[in-house]
Design a protein around this motif. Sequence first.
Motif, PDB file in Angstrom:
ATOM      1  N   PHE A  78       0.839  -1.202   0.000  1.00  0.00           N
ATOM      2  CA  PHE A  78       0.000   0.000   0.000  1.00  0.00           C
ATOM      3  C   PHE A  78       0.875   1.254   0.000  1.00  0.00           C
ATOM      4  N   ILE A  79       1.904   1.272   0.831  1.00  0.00           N
ATOM      5  CA  ILE A  79       2.801   2.428   0.901  1.00  0.00           C
ATOM      6  C   ILE A  79       3.578   2.593  -0.406  1.00  0.00           C
ATOM      7  N   TYR A  80       3.994   1.483  -1.020  1.00  0.00           N
ATOM      8  CA  TYR A  80       4.707   1.570  -2.302  1.00  0.00           C
ATOM      9  C   TYR A  80       3.818   2.221  -3.367  1.00  0.00           C
ATOM     10  N   ILE A  81       2.587   1.743  -3.448  1.00  0.00           N
ATOM     11  CA  ILE A  81       1.664   2.268  -4.459  1.00  0.00           C
ATOM     12  C   ILE A  81       1.322   3.731  -4.169  1.00  0.00           C
ATOM     13  N   PHE A  82       1.067   4.043  -2.896  1.00  0.00           N
ATOM     14  CA  PHE A  82       0.778   5.419  -2.503  1.00  0.00           C
ATOM     15  C   PHE A  82       1.945   6.343  -2.845  1.00  0.00           C
ATOM     16  N   SER A  83       3.156   5.893  -2.556  1.00  0.00           N
ATOM     17  CA  SER A  83       4.349   6.711  -2.813  1.00  0.00           C
ATOM     18  C   SER A  83       4.511   6.994  -4.300  1.00  0.00           C
ATOM     19  N   PHE A  84       4.310   5.963  -5.107  1.00  0.00           N
ATOM     20  CA  PHE A  84       4.438   6.129  -6.560  1.00  0.00           C
ATOM     21  C   PHE A  84       3.382   7.098  -7.082  1.00  0.00           C
ATOM     22  N   ALA A  85       2.126   6.929  -6.630  1.00  0.00           N
ATOM     23  CA  ALA A  85       1.040   7.799  -7.091  1.00  0.00           C
ATOM     24  C   ALA A  85       1.271   9.245  -6.660  1.00  0.00           C
ATOM     25  N   LEU A  86       1.731   9.432  -5.431  1.00  0.00           N
ATOM     26  CA  LEU A  86       1.998  10.786  -4.925  1.00  0.00           C
ATOM     27  C   LEU A  86       3.097  11.464  -5.739  1.00  0.00           C
ATOM     28  N   PHE A  87       4.161  10.739  -6.013  1.00  0.00           N
ATOM     29  CA  PHE A  87       5.276  11.316  -6.774  1.00  0.00           C
ATOM     30  C   PHE A  87       4.840  11.715  -8.181  1.00  0.00           C
ATOM     31  N   ILE A  88       4.100  10.845  -8.857  1.00  0.00           N
ATOM     32  CA  ILE A  88       3.639  11.141 -10.214  1.00  0.00           C
ATOM     33  C   ILE A  88       2.680  12.323 -10.218  1.00  0.00           C
ATOM     34  N   THR A  89       1.797  12.395  -9.220  1.00  0.00           N
ATOM     35  CA  THR A  89       0.840  13.502  -9.138  1.00  0.00           C
ATOM     36  C   THR A  89       1.553  14.831  -8.979  1.00  0.00           C
ATOM     37  N   VAL A  90       2.500  14.903  -8.055  1.00  0.00           N
ATOM     38  CA  VAL A  90       3.234  16.151  -7.837  1.00  0.00           C
ATOM     39  C   VAL A  90       4.080  16.497  -9.059  1.00  0.00           C
ATOM     40  N   LEU A  91       4.692  15.495  -9.666  1.00  0.00           N
ATOM     41  CA  LEU A  91       5.537  15.726 -10.836  1.00  0.00           C
ATOM     42  C   LEU A  91       4.728  16.299 -11.995  1.00  0.00           C
ATOM     43  N   GLN A  92       3.551  15.727 -12.263  1.00  0.00           N
ATOM     44  CA  GLN A  92       2.752  16.194 -13.385  1.00  0.00           C
ATOM     45  C   GLN A  92       2.153  17.564 -13.118  1.00  0.00           C
ATOM     46  N   PHE A  93       1.916  17.880 -11.835  1.00  0.00           N
ATOM     47  CA  PHE A  93       1.362  19.193 -11.526  1.00  0.00           C
ATOM     48  C   PHE A  93       2.311  20.306 -11.937  1.00  0.00           C
ATOM     49  N   PHE A  94       3.614  20.076 -11.782  1.00  0.00           N
ATOM     50  CA  PHE A  94       4.601  21.109 -12.084  1.00  0.00           C
ATOM     51  C   PHE A  94       5.186  20.965 -13.488  1.00  0.00           C
ATOM     52  N   ARG A  95       4.507  20.222 -14.338  1.00  0.00           N
ATOM     53  CA  ARG A  95       5.032  20.051 -15.691  1.00  0.00           C
ATOM     54  C   ARG A  95       4.958  21.363 -16.472  1.00  0.00           C
ATOM     55  N   ASN A  96       5.898  21.519 -17.365  1.00  0.00           N
ATOM     56  CA  ASN A  96       5.961  22.698 -18.236  1.00  0.00           C
ATOM     57  C   ASN A  96       6.088  22.206 -19.673  1.00  0.00           C
ATOM     58  N   PRO A  97       4.964  21.803 -20.281  1.00  0.00           N
ATOM     59  CA  PRO A  97       5.022  21.183 -21.608  1.00  0.00           C
ATOM     60  C   PRO A  97       5.422  22.174 -22.691  1.00  0.00           C
ATOM     61  N   LYS A  98       6.098  21.665 -23.699  1.00  0.00           N
ATOM     62  CA  LYS A  98       6.449  22.497 -24.842  1.00  0.00           C
ATOM     63  C   LYS A  98       5.190  22.782 -25.659  1.00  0.00           C
ATOM     64  N   ARG A  99       5.047  24.026 -26.101  1.00  0.00           N
ATOM     65  CA  ARG A  99       3.859  24.405 -26.854  1.00  0.00           C
ATOM     66  C   ARG A  99       4.220  25.359 -27.989  1.00  0.00           C
ATOM     67  N   THR A 100       3.397  25.294 -29.028  1.00  0.00           N
ATOM     68  CA  THR A 100       3.460  26.285 -30.092  1.00  0.00           C
ATOM     69  C   THR A 100       2.362  27.297 -29.800  1.00  0.00           C
ATOM     70  N   PHE A 101       2.747  28.511 -29.430  1.00  0.00           N
ATOM     71  CA  PHE A 101       1.792  29.502 -28.963  1.00  0.00           C
ATOM     72  C   PHE A 101       1.055  30.184 -30.108  1.00  0.00           C
ATOM     73  N   THR A 102      -0.142  30.650 -29.776  1.00  0.00           N
ATOM     74  CA  THR A 102      -0.934  31.459 -30.703  1.00  0.00           C
ATOM     75  C   THR A 102      -0.629  32.926 -30.428  1.00  0.00           C
ATOM     76  N   ASN A 103      -0.300  33.667 -31.468  1.00  0.00           N
ATOM     77  CA  ASN A 103       0.025  35.077 -31.308  1.00  0.00           C
ATOM     78  C   ASN A 103      -0.838  35.928 -32.229  1.00  0.00           C
ATOM     79  N   GLY A 104      -1.117  37.137 -31.796  1.00  0.00           N
ATOM     80  CA  GLY A 104      -1.875  38.068 -32.621  1.00  0.00           C
ATOM     81  C   GLY A 104      -1.949  39.412 -31.928  1.00  0.00           C
TER      82      GLY A 104
END
Length: 219
Positions: free
Chosen positions: A38-64
């Motif tokens: 249970f702790i292993y699964i919880f730890s993995f899920a917590l790490f992935i959740t926090v990691l994805q929250f702070f993601r900075n994906p590459k994007r092609t922006f819309t400008n005008g």
Amino acid sequence: MTIHKEGYTSIALTVLFIFIINAVVEYRFADVFILRWFIYIFSFALFITVLQFFRNPKRTFTNGENLIICPADGKVVVIEETEEGEYFKDKRLQVSIFMSPVNVHINRNPISGVVKFFKYHPGKYLAAWNPKSSTENERTTVVVEHKNGSPVLYRQIAGALARRIVWYVKEGDQVVQNEQFGFIKFGSRVDIFLPLGTKVNLELNQVVKGGITVLGELS
């Protein structure tokens, strides 16, 4: 995809927390198979959740030059005429974007221009969809004047989970469309106040992408 700089400390603390609880379980409860997994699964899920929250994906922006670009990822929860009482003190067109914990939480300038006003407000942590959150929660207010003279106000609002708003602008700054003006941690909202008559291209409950989706157009 990269990790946003605002996430470094949070991720380090998460790793430390995971290390401690796993060490305790291994030392004190090594023979309790179910608890360990249970702790292993919880730890993995917590790490992935926090990691994805702070993601900075590459994007092609819309400008005008006259386009207003969505300042954040999320869902459109408000499109209405309302009284803006902090800066304009008159009626404006309000568009609000709710960011859930799974959204990218980088906030981007919807237009280019000069920062005419900035203010940080400490406050409560009501749920971000609560109408009172616009005036009672921790928040920042930024007003940018477009080169055609049209002012646009945008407001970062902390939510029930968000406990820290970060901003990168101050009065007098020249800002560029789609550049980052701030970051909010763990669930929040961004309100945009536009001149009446502004053409808005969004619909309620529409899912939008910061820096990509066109919110509207300045006349």
